[in-house]
Design a protein around this motif. Structure first.
Motif, mmCIF file in Angstrom:
data_model
loop_
_atom_site.group_PDB
_atom_site.id
_atom_site.type_symbol
_atom_site.label_atom_id
_atom_site.label_comp_id
_atom_site.label_asym_id
_atom_site.label_seq_id
_atom_site.Cartn_x
_atom_site.Cartn_y
_atom_site.Cartn_z
ATOM 1 N N SER A 141 -14.778 18.476 -54.706
ATOM 2 C CA SER A 141 -15.774 17.968 -53.760
ATOM 3 C C SER A 141 -16.133 19.012 -52.707
ATOM 4 C CB SER A 141 -15.269 16.692 -53.074
ATOM 5 O OG SER A 141 -14.093 16.955 -52.338
ATOM 6 N N ASP A 142 -15.740 20.283 -52.947
ATOM 7 C CA ASP A 142 -16.017 21.375 -52.022
ATOM 8 C C ASP A 142 -17.041 22.323 -52.629
ATOM 9 O OD1 ASP A 142 -13.989 20.381 -50.329
ATOM 10 O OD2 ASP A 142 -12.465 21.506 -51.442
ATOM 11 N N ALA A 143 -17.735 23.056 -51.761
ATOM 12 C CA ALA A 143 -18.682 24.081 -52.208
ATOM 13 C C ALA A 143 -18.517 25.318 -51.346
ATOM 14 C CB ALA A 143 -20.115 23.568 -52.118
ATOM 15 N N VAL A 144 -18.692 26.479 -51.963
ATOM 16 C CA VAL A 144 -18.642 27.752 -51.246
ATOM 17 C C VAL A 144 -20.038 28.068 -50.737
ATOM 18 C CG1 VAL A 144 -18.274 30.240 -51.500
ATOM 19 C CG2 VAL A 144 -16.691 28.617 -52.571
ATOM 20 N N ILE A 145 -20.122 28.538 -49.495
ATOM 21 C CA ILE A 145 -21.418 28.884 -48.918
ATOM 22 C C ILE A 145 -21.381 30.294 -48.364
ATOM 23 C CG2 ILE A 145 -20.784 27.824 -46.701
ATOM 24 C CD1 ILE A 145 -23.753 27.201 -46.278
ATOM 25 N N LEU A 157 -27.662 46.942 -66.025
ATOM 26 C CA LEU A 157 -26.803 48.059 -65.639
ATOM 27 C C LEU A 157 -25.343 47.831 -66.016
ATOM 28 C CD1 LEU A 157 -28.375 49.004 -62.180
ATOM 29 C CD2 LEU A 157 -28.809 50.008 -64.429
ATOM 30 N N ASP A 158 -25.109 46.997 -67.020
ATOM 31 C CA ASP A 158 -23.756 46.811 -67.581
ATOM 32 C C ASP A 158 -22.727 46.415 -66.519
ATOM 33 O OD1 ASP A 158 -24.631 47.355 -70.096
ATOM 34 O OD2 ASP A 158 -23.764 49.358 -70.235
ATOM 35 N N ALA A 159 -23.089 45.499 -65.662
ATOM 36 C CA ALA A 159 -22.225 45.127 -64.552
ATOM 37 C C ALA A 159 -21.032 44.284 -65.003
ATOM 38 C CB ALA A 159 -23.017 44.354 -63.503
ATOM 39 N N THR A 160 -19.953 44.412 -64.244
ATOM 40 C CA THR A 160 -18.812 43.524 -64.394
ATOM 41 C C THR A 160 -18.643 42.726 -63.103
ATOM 42 O OG1 THR A 160 -17.311 45.296 -63.686
ATOM 43 C CG2 THR A 160 -17.592 44.967 -66.052
ATOM 44 N N VAL A 161 -18.239 41.482 -63.249
ATOM 45 C CA VAL A 161 -18.064 40.579 -62.116
ATOM 46 C C VAL A 161 -16.572 40.383 -61.873
ATOM 47 C CG1 VAL A 161 -18.567 38.282 -61.211
ATOM 48 C CG2 VAL A 161 -20.204 39.398 -62.751
ATOM 49 N N THR A 162 -16.153 40.578 -60.629
ATOM 50 C CA THR A 162 -14.762 40.322 -60.258
ATOM 51 C C THR A 162 -14.646 38.928 -59.666
ATOM 52 O OG1 THR A 162 -14.250 42.646 -59.870
ATOM 53 C CG2 THR A 162 -12.826 41.022 -58.800
ATOM 54 N N ILE A 163 -13.737 38.148 -60.217
ATOM 55 C CA ILE A 163 -13.539 36.760 -59.795
ATOM 56 C C ILE A 163 -12.162 36.609 -59.172
ATOM 57 C CG2 ILE A 163 -13.428 34.353 -60.574
ATOM 58 C CD1 ILE A 163 -15.096 35.259 -63.042
ATOM 59 N N TRP A 164 -12.118 36.002 -58.001
ATOM 60 C CA TRP A 164 -10.847 35.591 -57.426
ATOM 61 C C TRP A 164 -10.490 34.245 -58.043
ATOM 62 C CZ3 TRP A 164 -10.943 36.544 -51.380
ATOM 63 C CH2 TRP A 164 -10.797 37.921 -51.147
ATOM 64 N N ARG A 165 -9.449 34.218 -58.849
ATOM 65 C CA ARG A 165 -9.045 32.999 -59.521
ATOM 66 C C ARG A 165 -8.302 32.061 -58.564
ATOM 67 N NH1 ARG A 165 -8.598 33.278 -65.002
ATOM 68 N NH2 ARG A 165 -8.485 31.003 -64.784
ATOM 69 N N ALA A 166 -8.358 30.787 -58.883
ATOM 70 C CA ALA A 166 -7.699 29.781 -58.046
ATOM 71 C C ALA A 166 -6.191 29.986 -57.990
ATOM 72 C CB ALA A 166 -8.017 28.380 -58.572
ATOM 73 N N ASP A 167 -5.611 30.607 -59.036
ATOM 74 C CA ASP A 167 -4.164 30.810 -59.073
ATOM 75 C C ASP A 167 -3.727 32.078 -58.349
ATOM 76 O OD1 ASP A 167 -4.953 32.839 -60.781
ATOM 77 O OD2 ASP A 167 -4.023 31.995 -62.570
ATOM 78 N N THR A 209 -12.817 25.355 -61.157
ATOM 79 C CA THR A 209 -12.598 24.837 -59.809
ATOM 80 C C THR A 209 -11.654 25.752 -59.038
ATOM 81 O OG1 THR A 209 -12.893 22.560 -60.563
ATOM 82 C CG2 THR A 209 -11.768 22.876 -58.460
ATOM 83 N N GLY A 210 -12.093 26.173 -57.855
ATOM 84 C CA GLY A 210 -11.280 27.050 -57.026
ATOM 85 C C GLY A 210 -11.556 28.525 -57.196
ATOM 86 N N ASP A 211 -12.323 28.910 -58.241
ATOM 87 C CA ASP A 211 -12.671 30.314 -58.455
ATOM 88 C C ASP A 211 -13.803 30.731 -57.517
ATOM 89 O OD1 ASP A 211 -10.831 30.323 -60.481
ATOM 90 O OD2 ASP A 211 -12.290 30.464 -62.117
ATOM 91 N N VAL A 212 -13.765 31.978 -57.080
ATOM 92 C CA VAL A 212 -14.795 32.521 -56.198
ATOM 93 C C VAL A 212 -15.179 33.916 -56.687
ATOM 94 C CG1 VAL A 212 -15.310 33.326 -53.854
ATOM 95 C CG2 VAL A 212 -14.001 31.233 -54.185
ATOM 96 N N VAL A 213 -16.469 34.200 -56.769
ATOM 97 C CA VAL A 213 -16.921 35.542 -57.129
ATOM 98 C C VAL A 213 -16.701 36.470 -55.935
ATOM 99 C CG1 VAL A 213 -18.938 36.977 -57.649
ATOM 100 C CG2 VAL A 213 -18.588 34.837 -58.870
ATOM 101 N N ARG A 214 -15.999 37.565 -56.176
ATOM 102 C CA ARG A 214 -15.713 38.539 -55.106
ATOM 103 C C ARG A 214 -16.764 39.640 -55.050
ATOM 104 N NH1 ARG A 214 -15.869 41.958 -52.126
ATOM 105 N NH2 ARG A 214 -14.233 43.081 -50.980
#
Length: 274
Positions: free
Chosen positions: A24-28, A130-140, A162-167
């Protein structure tokens, strides 16, 4: 738009604060989409701008854009990057594919655009080209790096749990040194992108490969790759291999139209980079 179901806003000051994220949360960050329509079921917002991430980091290995980096800042980089990164104009070109006012450009973020995972996501087009890679902060508490073509799985869907955030998103120097060609088309002059295609020809010292990013017209970003500039027949064959159900359909374009215009734009790009 007022989000009258929100009961709390948490300003995130450290990564550990994100451990509280729930369904029930959202990142802003910029919030340009979040506040554009009702968000039923969302009770709490986590403001990640308090983390103080450096928006842009230039290294010899490439360019890192923080998730909180704005579209406006990405556009400005076209005039600021090292001179041998000749793909620099592409950053501004892809920003122009985001139909938005200068006010939106000043607030909308790279991470927000990626996480929405809309077919017309301008930062998705840039990242794919541009062949980008995305770094994700995992919930764990762990980190995960994933190619943008694997990050976005469909129209408005991606690999985030749930709980993951793109860094951040990382653009390698080899891709930034390449020649690029950009094409965009929409049903109306001020309409949402119906197709955004970008060609990239790497330097011989970087392998000399040719890559074609197909976005906007497809439900997920595609990168068609060749050892060198393809022949017209080879390019047609690669486009024909795209499954019919991957061509996107919405009010901004029918699948058959998107498929047809993508082919035309692809051949224009092939000819420009030949």
């Amino acid at each position: 738009m007022d989000l009258n179901e929100i009961v709390d806003i948490a300003v995130v000051g450290a990564r550990n604060d994100l451990a509280q994220l729930g369904t029930s949360d959202a990142v802003i960050a910029g919030g340009t989409w979040l506040f554009s329509e009702p968000q039923p079921g969302i009770r709490r917002l986590f403001d990640i701008t308090g983390l103080g991430w450096e928006p842009v980091t230039v290294e010899t290995s490439g360019l890192e854009l923080a998730a909180t980096c704005t579209v406006e800042r990405v556009s400005a980089l076209s005039r600021e990057l090292p001179p041998d990164w000749i793909a620099a104009p592409l950053l501004h070109q892809c920003c122009t594919a985001l139909l938005a006012s200068y006010k939106i450009w000043g607030s909308a973020t790279v991470g927000g655009n990626l996480c929405l995972s809309f077919p017309a996501g301008a930062m998705i087009s840039l990242a794919t080209a541009l062949d980008a890679t995305v770094t994700i902060w995992r919930a764990d508490g762990s980190d995960r790096s994933v190619a943008i073509t694997e990050f976005v799985t469909g129209a408005a869907t991606n690999v985030l749990e749930t709980g993951d955030v793109v860094r951040s998103v990382f653009l390698p120097a080899a891709a930034l040194r390449a020649r690029t060609a950009f094409r965009k088309i929409a049903l109306a002059p001020l309409g949402r992108s119906g197709a955004v295609l970008v060609g990239r020809l790497d330097l011989p010292t970087d392998g000399g490969a040719f890559a074609l990013a197909v976005t906007g017209s497809t439900t997920r970003p595609l990168s068609l790759r060749f050892d060198t500039v393809p022949t017209p027949d080879a390019l047609d064959a690669a486009l024909d291999d795209i499954p019919d159900d991957v061509w996107h359909e919405d009010a901004h374009g029918a699948p058959d139209w998107r498929k047809a215009v993508s082919r035309v734009l692809a051949h224009e790009i092939r000819q420009e980079l030949s």
